[in-house]
Design a protein around this motif. Structure first.
Motif, PDB file in Angstrom:
ATOM      1  N   LYS A   1       8.363  27.024 -21.867  1.00 49.51           N
ATOM      2  CA  LYS A   1       7.492  26.525 -20.531  1.00 49.51           C
ATOM      3  C   LYS A   1       6.889  25.506 -21.275  1.00 49.51           C
ATOM      4  O   LYS A   1       6.586  24.290 -20.472  1.00 49.51           O
ATOM      5  CB  LYS A   1       6.645  27.616 -20.128  1.00 49.51           C
ATOM      6  CG  LYS A   1       6.063  27.773 -18.636  1.00 49.51           C
ATOM      7  CD  LYS A   1       5.219  28.593 -18.279  1.00 49.51           C
ATOM      8  CE  LYS A   1       4.041  28.164 -17.558  1.00 49.51           C
ATOM      9  NZ  LYS A   1       3.071  29.358 -17.406  1.00 49.51           N
ATOM     10  N   HIS A   2       6.080  25.625 -22.612  1.00 47.15           N
ATOM     11  CA  HIS A   2       5.530  24.595 -23.033  1.00 47.15           C
ATOM     12  C   HIS A   2       6.367  23.372 -23.273  1.00 47.15           C
ATOM     13  O   HIS A   2       5.774  22.357 -23.002  1.00 47.15           O
ATOM     14  CB  HIS A   2       5.049  25.067 -24.402  1.00 47.15           C
ATOM     15  CG  HIS A   2       4.252  24.233 -25.167  1.00 47.15           C
ATOM     16  ND1 HIS A   2       4.149  24.164 -26.576  1.00 47.15           N
ATOM     17  CD2 HIS A   2       3.433  23.237 -24.888  1.00 47.15           C
ATOM     18  CE1 HIS A   2       3.380  22.979 -26.686  1.00 47.15           C
ATOM     19  NE2 HIS A   2       3.004  22.650 -25.690  1.00 47.15           N
TER      20      HIS A   2
ATOM     21  N   LEU B   1       6.520  21.126 -20.245  1.00 52.11           N
ATOM     22  CA  LEU B   1       5.093  20.979 -19.719  1.00 52.11           C
ATOM     23  C   LEU B   1       4.905  19.914 -18.611  1.00 52.11           C
ATOM     24  O   LEU B   1       4.250  20.042 -17.402  1.00 52.11           O
ATOM     25  CB  LEU B   1       3.899  20.817 -20.775  1.00 52.11           C
ATOM     26  CG  LEU B   1       2.755  20.702 -20.516  1.00 52.11           C
ATOM     27  CD1 LEU B   1       2.073  22.018 -19.941  1.00 52.11           C
ATOM     28  CD2 LEU B   1       1.842  20.288 -21.625  1.00 52.11           C
TER      29      LEU B   1
ATOM     30  N   SER C   1      -3.733  18.981 -22.833  1.00 59.83           N
ATOM     31  CA  SER C   1      -3.024  19.799 -22.165  1.00 59.83           C
ATOM     32  C   SER C   1      -1.874  20.246 -23.007  1.00 59.83           C
ATOM     33  O   SER C   1      -1.459  21.366 -22.982  1.00 59.83           O
ATOM     34  CB  SER C   1      -2.228  18.871 -20.971  1.00 59.83           C
ATOM     35  OG  SER C   1      -3.312  18.610 -19.861  1.00 59.83           O
TER      36      SER C   1
ATOM     37  N   LEU D   1      -0.942  24.031 -21.186  1.00 55.41           N
ATOM     38  CA  LEU D   1      -0.823  24.206 -19.606  1.00 55.41           C
ATOM     39  C   LEU D   1      -1.395  22.892 -19.210  1.00 55.41           C
ATOM     40  O   LEU D   1      -2.334  22.269 -19.883  1.00 55.41           O
ATOM     41  CB  LEU D   1      -1.589  25.355 -19.153  1.00 55.41           C
ATOM     42  CG  LEU D   1      -2.757  25.669 -19.620  1.00 55.41           C
ATOM     43  CD1 LEU D   1      -3.927  25.170 -19.228  1.00 55.41           C
ATOM     44  CD2 LEU D   1      -3.094  27.217 -19.910  1.00 55.41           C
TER      45      LEU D   1
ATOM     46  N   GLN E   1      -6.103  30.506 -20.972  1.00 57.83           N
ATOM     47  CA  GLN E   1      -4.564  30.769 -21.425  1.00 57.83           C
ATOM     48  C   GLN E   1      -4.131  32.189 -21.109  1.00 57.83           C
ATOM     49  O   GLN E   1      -2.962  32.407 -20.800  1.00 57.83           O
ATOM     50  CB  GLN E   1      -4.324  30.639 -23.035  1.00 57.83           C
ATOM     51  CG  GLN E   1      -4.312  29.144 -23.321  1.00 57.83           C
ATOM     52  CD  GLN E   1      -4.412  28.762 -24.685  1.00 57.83           C
ATOM     53  OE1 GLN E   1      -4.624  29.644 -25.706  1.00 57.83           O
ATOM     54  NE2 GLN E   1      -3.895  27.660 -25.073  1.00 57.83           N
TER      55      GLN E   1
END
Lengths: 548, 526
Positions: free
Chosen positions: A290-291, A294, A369, A374, A414
């Motif tokens: 996911k990171h 981003l 970010s 996120l 987070q």
């Protein structure tokens, strides 16, 4: 010699018995291992160095006599040496080389910013620039950037290359005022080795991703780019490095990419691993994926006052698309007026002619970010707004350390909680909410302080002896728990008395270190509190002034 | 003037000059020939080498294509990789949280520090936006210093102690399991107006005697803290000792240059009457013997006060101590000569000087409770003499600078020594002549130490105003070492003139401890 030591990575050692080695004197001297020096002696490059020295002497002589043909001949036969075998010798495996890449990268990035005159050879600067750009392109292609940090010294980046964290720092893009008390020859020798190392590492890294080395810009992107630059740049080869360093195009692959295959990793259950561990690992993996994505799907536009290269690099590392003004640098892919732009990075107090449908943000948003893993709420980063503090992603707070409140907020975010939704609301309400929030914060701070105080007290208690005088009346008042605690602490004190001298020394040292840590944390907390109250007061005053 | 274009690109039919060609253009040049022959010769001799072919291997290739395990040499195992540079913390940010910025005085302190001593090598600054951040002026410096570190800094593997401090604390038996021992202050005996230097207790445990700097001797009843008698002696009382024989009621008192034998006339009338009779039954021997001291009987008014005998020394007396049987006693004179220690026999009024030569300044002496041994503590050593054989049996090294006091375990095999450098040495006489254990519990000089007669307890009083009671268990099994555990720190005495506790003594039967302090009080802890 010095150069040989640098290239071969020989360093002095601290002898076990300093006095014995130094013939009884305790004066500070550096000691090398005899074995190391012997090792240096049979190094083939020593002969090359000698040859080079001879060459320089001959050349000087020829110049002096004005024998130009001899000069030409000598220059043709200029002895050269290679450091390949030294690299291989110092780093027998690729992982070893990756582990030592930090300094190499920082040095290359520094040298690539040097002016083309004076301090070192132009070729070195160009080579450094080339290698640095190649490495950046690799990081983009592999999406391995993890952390970035804007410090007052420069910009720190941390990438995870094949499981090894690699950290480097780049200076801000200004002209250097070259200090006079620095020996550039030492730095140049280091750079000589580092460029060799980095070149081989880059080659291997490109190979691991099936990319061509030296890197080629992907065909399709190339075609797209061509009509734009065709007029401005006469020679393709000249603009090649610049195009590459624009970091806007993806690289050509030797083998057609096979993303889908890579995406699904097979899971091999490792023996002795519990299901929980597996789950945790899986979750971590998901978070990482996911990171990496981003900024996927976002289109950025960089204004000209924004440092282009770092931002373009970061955004592309996390899957975003980025462009800039055509006149700023080649490689721009779309214009300011493109309606599909979602974020425009701006670093000026206000923006005239805002286009609807995109966020105007300060560059810190991108950095924060990335570190927060996120996309942060954009409200705090509008142009002209007082920015929230930029925190270091490299700090991992341990138990008992001071954690700034911003970090606490971030951690909560987070975890999925959203404690400061109120702060995004309208300004009028904000004040009250702010107060509440601050109160909450204060409370939490107080709690923390209490905890710290308690710790302090316990520690001071252990040093102070309790008075023996305990009258019967007092005893009844004190609850049992306290008494028990007292007894325990006294027992501990008595036991400490019985420690051996060496252990006692160690114990005291450890305790001293702990106490100092607590003291520092307390100091920071107190400073923060004072600052917050000052800010609050000011707010109130300005409010009153507004009302009056 | 029209220009004549001599050298045009067009080829003319006539030459520009009509000069005939030189002869030398027809014959081969001698100079060239010479040069060529030189070159040929040089080539023949191997002086000129053909040009080296350019190696066309690419600059970069897969260096680690064949990672054979053999390439990891012993060097690599010994190699100490350079530590990575410290990663930046919050304070290095261009926009740090406000608490990380330095205040004015911190900044000043930072500037005054040596560059090598600074914890941060920069001053944290805050900029309101990224555009405002300037170049860091020391960037090249820092890289250069890193380079220097890499090739000039000695590297060393350091074993970091990663221990939990709790693990370092030795596991000792809990003090509760070692009861009984004195825990709380029970009584305070007030009355003296100056520091109370010494204490003595009757063998029955009913009476306590104390000597003070105010020139008096006071007798107290232990259980009520009542002062039974006050005896002015006209001088600082340095030491008192109650006769350990329960059938004799006699106290030896060291006052200035004399030792007084005092009958306190307390308790059983039969008992102290018998003591008087015992003393009066002395018959002077026919022939006068030369004695180092003079024995005087007390004058009638002194007799009324309780003083029975006065032994006049030539110098000030600093300690008296009784032998366990209660007939002999020893006195220590502060003198450098050989007359420092004298042994007296009360019943025969006879004194002798056991030592021919002085072995240093004697601090205190002690009789062995069971065997005919005599302990003499000088500044650094404790010498043990056999009185029967008249020889030195042992010399204990106290490992401290200046011994202040000494006590012996009732079993007779263990000795403790307090010293002015705040150490307490426990000697096991069977084990070695060096201390079995050095205890550094006190923060200041130890003034006195004492053993309990029955319980496995010993106590030490110090200038820091505390009495530390320790459990000192001695096992009959020779293989098992004594167990020493501190069990209680007793406080109560106020510090006066930098002096705290001057003397400690245990009750003969109960686990109680008395301490006398510089504040003029005596305290009983039970």
């Amino acid at each position: 010699s010095r150069r040989l030591c640098i290239l071969k990575g020989i360093y002095p050692h601290e002898p076990k018995h300093k006095k014995k080695v130094n013939k009884g004197s305790t004066a500070p001297r550096t000691f090398y291992l005899l074995k190391d020096i012997k090792f240096l002696l049979h190094e083939p490059i020593v002969n090359k160095f000698r040859e080079y020295k001879v060459f320089v002497r001959k050349l000087r002589k020829a110049y002096g006599k004005g024998e130009w043909s001899t000069v030409d001949r000598l220059k043709d036969n200029k002895p050269s040496y290679k450091l390949d075998h030294i690299v291989k010798e110092r780093y027998p495996t690729f992982i070893d080389a990756l582990r030592d890449l930090d300094d190499a990268l920082s040095m290359c990035f520094l040298f690539s910013t040097f002016p083309r005159s004076g301090k070192c050879h132009v070729q070195t600067i160009q080579l450094c620039r080339r290698l640095a750009v190649e490495f950046l392109n690799y990081v983009i292609a592999s999406r391995s950037l993890r952390k970035v940090f804007l410090s007052i010294k420069g910009i720190y980046y941390q990438a995870e290359v094949l499981g090894q964290p690699v950290t480097w720092i780049t200076p801000y893009a200004f002209a250097h005022d070259h200090p006079t008390d620095v020996d550039y020859r030492v730095m140049a020798t280091f750079t000589e080795f580092y460029t060799t190392l980095l070149g081989f590492v880059n080659f291997r890294l490109y190979q691991s991703l099936n990319l061509l080395y030296p890197p080629k810009i992907d065909g399709q992107a190339d075609i797209e780019l061509k009509p734009v630059e065709g007029q401005e740049y006469a020679m393709d080869s000249e603009s090649y490095l610049e195009k590459l360093s624009a970091l806007s195009a993806s690289l050509a692959r030797a083998v057609a990419p096979a993303h889908e295959e890579e995406a699904e990793l097979d899971e091999f259950p490792v023996e002795g691993e519990t299901a929980e561990q597996m789950d945790a690992k899986k979750k971590e993996q998901e978070a990482l994926e996911k990171h990496k994505k981003l900024f996927e799907g976002l289109r950025f536009f960089l204004n000209r006052e924004v440092p282009r290269e770092p931002l373009a690099f970061i955004i592309r590392c996390f899957g975003g698309q980025v462009s800039w003004d055509k006149s700023l640098c080649i490689g721009a892919t779309y214009d300011v007026n493109d309606p599909s732009i979602t974020h425009q990075i701006v670093d000026r107090p206000r923006v005239e002619q805002q286009v609807v449908g995109r966020y105007y943000l300060q560059p810190q948003w991108v950095f924060d970010s990335v570190n927060a893993k996120l996309c942060l709420p954009v409200a705090d980063y509008f142009p002209g707004v007082l920015l929230p503090p930029h925190l270091s992603p490299f700090v991992t707070e341990q138990e008992g350390d001071y954690i700034p409140p911003e970090k606490l907020k971030l951690l909560a975010m987070q975890r999925g909680e959203n404690p400061d939704e109120e702060s995004e609301e309208e300004e009028d309400e904000e004040d009250d909410n702010d107060k509440e929030e601050e109160e909450e914060e204060d409370e939490s701070e107080k709690e923390e302080e209490m905890k710290l105080k308690k710790m302090e007290e316990q520690k001071t208690q252990s040093n102070k002896m309790l008075p023996v005088k305990v009258t019967a009346g007092k005893l009844r008042l004190e609850d049992k728990q306290r008494l028990e605690q007292e007894q325990q602490s006294e027992e501990k004190r008595l036991a400490i008395m019985m420690m051996k001298k060496r252990e006692k020394y160690l114990y005291k040292k450890i305790m001293f270190g702990k106490k100092r840590k607590v003291r520092e944390a307390n100091k920071l907390a107190a400073k923060r509190k004072a600052h917050d109250t000052a800010v609050k007061e000011e707010k109130k005053k300005s409010k009153k002034a507004r009302r009056a | 003037q029209p220009s004549v274009d001599f050298f045009t690109h067009e080829v003319m039919i006539h030459p520009v000059t009509n000069r005939p060609a030189d002869k030398r253009s027809f014959i081969p040049s001698l100079i060239e020939k010479e040069k060529v022959s030189k070159l040929v010769h040089a080539i023949k001799m191997g002086w000129i080498k053909p040009r080296k072919p350019k190696d066309d291997t690419p600059t970069y290739y897969d260096l680690w294509a064949h990672e054979e395990p053999g390439s990891i040499l012993g060097r690599h195992k010994m190699h100490v990789p350079a530590p990575k540079m410290k990663l930046p913390g919050h304070e290095e940010s261009y926009n740090p949280p406000p608490e990380y910025l330095l205040s004015e005085e911190e900044k000043l302190a930072w500037e005054q520090q040596e560059p090598a001593e600074r914890r941060l090598n920069f001053v944290p600054r805050q900029y309101r936006c990224l555009r405002a951040v300037p170049a860091y002026s020391r960037f090249i410096h820092e890289r250069f210093e890193r380079c220097l570190d890499l090739y000039l800094c000695p590297r060393q593997r350091k074993m970091r102690v990663n221990v939990d401090p709790e693990d370092l604390i030795p596991k000792l038996p809990k003090p509760q399991d070692l009861q009984p021992f004195p825990t709380v202050q029970a009584l305070v005996y007030r009355g003296h107006s100056s520091l109370v230097r010494c204490l003595g207790i009757s063998p029955s445990g009913q009476w306590l005697v104390s000597g003070s700097d105010d020139g008096t001797l006071r007798f107290w009843e232990v259980s009520t803290a009542r002062c039974m008698r006050t005896l002015p002696v006209g001088g600082v009382v340095k030491s008192v000792a109650w006769n350990p024989n329960p059938t004799v009621c006699l106290v030896a008192v060291a006052v200035e240059q004399s030792v007084l034998l005092v009958n306190p006339c307390l308790g059983d009338k039969l008992l102290y009457g018998a003591t008087d009779q015992l003393l009066e039954s002395y018959v002077a021997p026919e022939e006068e013997r030369v004695q180092p001291v003079r024995w005087d009987t007390a004058t009638p008014e002194e007799h009324a006060k309780g003083i029975r005998l006065i032994i006049r020394h030539s110098k000030a007396v600093k300690q008296v101590t009784w032998h366990g049987k209660g007939d002999y006693f020893a006195s220590v004179v502060s003198d450098n000569g050989n007359m420092q220690v004298l042994i007296h026999q009360a019943s025969k009024r006879w004194s002798q000087n056991p030592f021919r030569r002085s072995k240093g300044l004697v601090q205190c002496v002690l009789f062995h409770p069971l065997r005919p041994y005599f302990f003499v503590a000088t500044q650094r050593y404790v010498r043990v003499y056999n009185l029967l054989k008249q020889e030195l049996t042992k010399k204990l090294m106290a490992n401290c600078k200046w011994v202040s006091s000494m006590a012996i375990h009732p079993g007779g095999d263990n000795v403790i020594c307090g010293s002015y450098d705040s150490k307490l040495a426990w000697f096991d006489l069977d084990l070695s002549t060096r201390p079995y254990q050095m205890l550094r519990h006190h923060k200041k000089a130890l003034r006195s130490v004492a053993f309990h007669r029955h319980y496995p307890l010993f106590a030490s009083g110090s200038d820091d105003g505390t009495v530390i009671v320790c459990h000192g268990m001695v096992y009959n099994d020779l293989l098992q070492n004594p167990l020493l555990v501190p069990v209680k720190v007793l406080k109560g005495h106020a510090l006066t003139l930098d002096l705290g506790v001057l003397d400690v003594i245990f009750h003969p039967t109960q686990p109680w401890v008395f301490s006398s302090g510089a504040d003029g009080t005596i305290r009983l802890y039970t």
